[in-house]
Design an enzyme around this catalytic site. Structure first.
Site, PDB file in Angstrom:
ATOM      1  N   TYR A 109       0.857  -1.195   0.000  1.00 14.86           N
ATOM      2  CA  TYR A 109       0.000   0.000   0.000  1.00 14.86           C
ATOM      3  C   TYR A 109       0.886   1.235   0.000  1.00 14.86           C
ATOM      4  CZ  TYR A 109      -3.292   3.576   1.625  1.00 14.86           C
ATOM      5  OH  TYR A 109      -4.043   4.721   1.738  1.00 14.86           O
ATOM      6  N   GLU A 198      -3.876   7.410  -3.932  1.00 14.87           N
ATOM      7  CA  GLU A 198      -3.789   6.124  -3.244  1.00 14.87           C
ATOM      8  C   GLU A 198      -3.528   5.007  -4.251  1.00 14.87           C
ATOM      9  OE1 GLU A 198      -6.313   4.380   0.344  1.00 14.87           O
ATOM     10  OE2 GLU A 198      -7.397   4.104  -1.550  1.00 14.87           O
TER      11      GLU A 198
END
Length: 387
Positions: A109, A198
């Site tokens: 991530y 993101e």
């Protein structure tokens, strides 16, 4: 402003970040022609909606052969996806993104956001890709690193980048690619006025390549006027019709799930108004800030927006007049109420500039309007009126 995944990936490509080859589909008729340029043996079919949780709702599918791709794409186009972010009504899939599937070895991530508390740019990196980062932060905070950096023309330093990617345990070649990716995300955030980027997941393939497998970007609404190339990416199909109408009148409006419509001037006062409605046992139907210097026409538009919501059973207007004059507000409310044939209870609390004149306008309107002495009194009256 939100954009679709395929649009975010085009921006990533523009800034030389690694993404998979893919095509965007706007109609069933163009599926066969567009997928002809894809070279993979397997494909990922993705519904393009502004909501998370697509995979669990059947909006992301791995297609193992080309013969199944066209029928599966046609089946997904026009489907109503219901996720934890869409609400029970769901969202219709009006565009698809089809990309060559990646052979995944590891998932990570990586994101960067504007951290308002520190006035810095925060990079968040984690070994737990493909998961809800809030859940990771709550359950395994040791698997997340947050690196806050100052806004500067040269971008993050070598030491800051090393800290951002340290949790990934990359080899030297992967570190070089990741370093370029961090710099790219920083440039996008600063040069395009993004508020969030993101990458979830960021992957390593089995042949050791780094790929941004999924991407999400949000942009600062207050800066969009200087980013026409971003504004043209806006998809009105993904927005509430009332919120689109609100933007035309420069109103800060967000639809909520309650039954008491709110019209307030000032974001802080609006939040306090919603809180006190909840305190007395009801839920607000919206956030609506008409601003400090609203005109009669703007107030009328705001009133109509509230009443366009069929869930609204009562309206609370809470105005503290500074720049905003209470008599202007009252005139707008009276005009709008007469135009829409008001049929729900209305409580008005006025204080500040010309509040006496405003109250007089409301009293002479012959409309069934309840006047409140203060916010506490106003909340009590509207909650009682909708029972």
């Amino acid at each position: 402003m939100n954009i679709h995944e395929h649009q975010a990936k085009e921006i990533l490509k523009e800034f030389e970040a690694p993404v998979s080859n893919g095509v965007v589909i706007y109609s069933k008729d163009e599926i066969e022609d567009k997928i002809s340029i894809l070279k993979g043996k397997q494909y990922v079919l993705k519904a393009q909606i502004h909501a998370g949780g697509r995979g669990k709702a059947g909006g992301v599918k791995l297609i193992k052969n080309l013969s199944d791709l066209v029928p599966e794409a046609k089946k997904m186009m026009g489907k109503i996806l219901i996720t934890h972010q869409t609400g029970p009504e769901g969202k219709e899939v009006k565009r698809l993104y089809i990309e060559e599937a990646s052979d995944i070895s590891k998932e990570f991530y990586l994101s960067c956001i504007i951290d308002r508390e520190s006035s810095k740019i925060a990079f968040i990196s984690s070994t737990e890709g493909g998961m809800d980062i809030e859940k990771v932060a709550e359950e395994t905070p040791n698997k997340i690193i947050t690196t806050k950096i100052d806004l500067k023309s040269e971008g993050p330093s070598k030491e800051e980048i090393e800290n951002i990617i340290s949790i990934f345990d990359f080899d030297e070649l992967q570190k070089n690619v990741a370093t370029k990716l961090v710099k790219s995300l920083y440039k996008i955030l600063t040069e395009k006025d993004a508020s969030l980027i993101e990458i979830n997941p960021l992957i390593i393939t089995k042949d050791n390549k780094i790929v941004c497998l999924d991407a999400k970007m949000n942009f600062d609404d207050n800066a969009i006027f200087r980013r026409p190339e971003i504004l043209k990416l806006r998809d009105l199909n993904e927005e509430e019709s009332t919120e689109i109408e609100a933007s035309k009148h420069d109103l800060a409006y967000i639809k909520l799930n309650g039954t008491i419509g709110c019209m307030v001037n000032g974001a802080g006062l609006a939040m306090a108004t919603m809180d006190i409605i909840k305190l007395y046992g009801q839920e607000p139907a919206n956030f609506l800030d008409v601003g400090g210097g609203a005109s009669k026409e703007k107030v009328t538009a705001a009133f109509k927006l509230i009443l366009a919501d069929k869930n609204v059973k009562g309206i609370l207007i809470n105005i503290f007049g500074g720049i905003m004059r209470c008599d202007v507000l009252a005139s707008g409310v009276v005009d709008a109420a007469k135009q829409v044939n008001l049929s729900v209870p209305l409580v008005v609390r006025l204080a500040g500039t010309n509040y006496k004149e405003g109250k007089e306008i409301l009293e002479k309107s012959n409309l069934k309007i309840l006047s409140a002495a203060d916010l506490n009194d106003a909340a009590k009256k509207i909650v009682e009126a909708v029972k």
